[in-house]
Design an enzyme around this catalytic site. Structure first.
Site, PDB file in Angstrom:
ATOM      1  NE  ARG A 196       0.941   2.807  13.222  1.00 53.45           N
ATOM      2  CZ  ARG A 196      -0.089   3.670  13.511  1.00 53.45           C
ATOM      3  NH1 ARG A 196       0.279   4.613  14.252  1.00 53.45           N
ATOM      4  NH2 ARG A 196      -1.168   3.581  13.449  1.00 53.45           N
ATOM      5  CG  ASP A 241     -12.066  18.410  -4.224  1.00 54.88           C
ATOM      6  OD1 ASP A 241     -12.949  19.111  -4.621  1.00 54.88           O
ATOM      7  OD2 ASP A 241     -10.826  18.635  -4.438  1.00 54.88           O
ATOM      8  CB  THR A 251      -9.802   1.752  11.343  1.00 54.81           C
ATOM      9  OG1 THR A 251      -8.649   2.160  10.744  1.00 54.81           O
ATOM     10  CG2 THR A 251     -10.706   0.953  10.846  1.00 54.81           C
ATOM     11  CE  LYS A 269      -7.649   6.559   4.181  1.00 60.59           C
ATOM     12  NZ  LYS A 269      -6.105   6.255   4.242  1.00 60.59           N
ATOM     13  CE  LYS A 329      -2.246   1.800   3.671  1.00 61.31           C
ATOM     14  NZ  LYS A 329      -2.395   3.308   3.551  1.00 61.31           N
ATOM     15  CG  ASP A 380      -4.871   4.434   1.516  1.00 61.56           C
ATOM     16  OD1 ASP A 380      -5.915   5.130   1.555  1.00 61.56           O
ATOM     17  OD2 ASP A 380      -4.345   4.466   2.936  1.00 61.56           O
TER      18      ASP A 380
HETATM   19  O1  C5P Z   1       0.212   1.345  10.922  1.00 67.73           O
HETATM   20  P1  C5P Z   1      -0.888   0.827  10.742  1.00 67.73           P
HETATM   21  O2  C5P Z   1      -1.394  -0.701  10.508  1.00 67.73           O
HETATM   22  O3  C5P Z   1      -2.129   1.393  11.676  1.00 67.73           O
HETATM   23  O4  C5P Z   1      -1.661   1.428   9.316  1.00 67.73           O
HETATM   24  C1  C5P Z   1      -2.811   1.298   8.716  1.00 67.73           C
HETATM   25  C2  C5P Z   1      -2.863   2.126   7.431  1.00 67.73           C
HETATM   26  O5  C5P Z   1      -3.915   1.895   6.736  1.00 67.73           O
HETATM   27  C3  C5P Z   1      -2.404   3.413   7.196  1.00 67.73           C
HETATM   28  O6  C5P Z   1      -1.492   3.606   6.448  1.00 67.73           O
HETATM   29  C4  C5P Z   1      -3.452   4.279   7.121  1.00 67.73           C
HETATM   30  O7  C5P Z   1      -3.650   5.373   6.501  1.00 67.73           O
HETATM   31  C5  C5P Z   1      -4.530   3.279   6.423  1.00 67.73           C
HETATM   32  N1  C5P Z   1      -5.865   3.369   6.668  1.00 67.73           N
HETATM   33  C6  C5P Z   1      -6.542   3.259   7.988  1.00 67.73           C
HETATM   34  N2  C5P Z   1      -8.142   3.464   8.098  1.00 67.73           N
HETATM   35  C7  C5P Z   1      -8.766   3.557   6.979  1.00 67.73           C
HETATM   36  C8  C5P Z   1      -8.228   3.671   5.836  1.00 67.73           C
HETATM   37  C9  C5P Z   1      -6.897   3.387   5.592  1.00 67.73           C
HETATM   38  O8  C5P Z   1      -6.044   2.947   9.001  1.00 67.73           O
HETATM   39  N3  C5P Z   1      -9.845   3.571   7.064  1.00 67.73           N
END
Ligand code: C5P
Length: 233
Positions: free
Chosen positions: A211, A64, A119, A61, A32, A59
């Protein structure tokens, strides 16, 4: 596409990203690319990672007015990624315009999915900051239903909502789910979370993991553990 683990490469530079991917000698995880890397390095980083043989979820998002999103999507379609996304909060006309923009002259296009509620958002924040007072899972399902009506391929939601989204929108409607943490792992800013194994049980099609893999002492081991738990291999 088959179920998979998507690794969120949230790095600020090309060097850091490529040296991270170099650790996976021979393996080609689904990658991603988010705002940090894309804004830092521009579209060439997408071409470079694609050329190394990775599938890519771009990603960005988008959110607009329909005309702006349509034109931006038409630029992104030339990058030949596998999945891209927008915010369902942009409403159905924006999603329909996005699909039009994304579709190439030959009729092909990347998959297009909609972010429902982030999330990192919980019920209290949604009520306080967005003045949305319905239950969060009802809001997610409504956004998913609207995205499906607009012709999109799926949504980004929490694993906790994946089963309900499938029940409303069908099993072929994709659920791409961030908010994944190993049992006992550091939660960070995520609120609606599940382990990779629980995400599988709940019916997620793709988990997006950042992470827990990128900050692990051994990222390849963490990725393999995620795949084992999520894919049951
Ligand atoms: O580090 P972590 O596992 O929290 O990363 C989650 C990834 O998913 C991040 O890149 C974040 O931008 C993305 N994301 C998210 N929630 C969403 C859409 C995308 O955490 N609803």
């Amino acid at each position: 596409m088959a179920k998979d683990v998507i690794v969120a490469c949230d790095f600020p530079s090309r060097e850091q990203t490529l040296s991270f991917l170099d650790k996976f000698s021979g393996e080609k995880p689904f990658v991603k690319i988010g705002m940090e890397l894309f804004y830092g390095e521009g579209p060439q980083i997408v071409r470079d990672i694609k050329a190394r043989g990775h599938k890519i979820f771009l990603d960005l998002k988008l959110h607009d007015i329909p005309n702006t999103v349509k034109k931006a999507m038409s630029v992104l379609s030339a990058l030949d990624v596998d999945i891209c996304n927008l915010h369902a909060a942009g409403t159905r006309p924006m999603m329909e315009a996005a699909l039009e923009g994304l579709t190439r002259p030959d009729g092909t296009r990347p998959l297009l999915i909609a972010v429902t509620q982030l999330t990192s958002t919980d019920q209290a924040a949604m009520e306080r900051d967005l003045l949305i007072e319905k239950p969060l899972d009802e809001v997610v399902l409504h956004y998913a239903h609207t995205a499906a009506q607009a012709g999109l391929d799926g949504v980004v939601c929490s694993p906790l909502e994946a089963g309900k989204v499938h029940a409303v929108c069908g099993n072929n409607f994709l659920t791409v789910t961030p908010g994944v943490r190993f049992a006992g792992g550091d939660v960070g800013d995520q609120k609606r979370i599940a382990t990779p194994q629980r995400a599988r049980e709940l019916g997620s099609d793709y988990i997006v993991v950042g992470r827990p893999i990128t900050a692990a002492e051994d990222p390849v081991e963490a990725w393999a553990r995620c795949c084992a738990e999520f894919l049951g291999k």
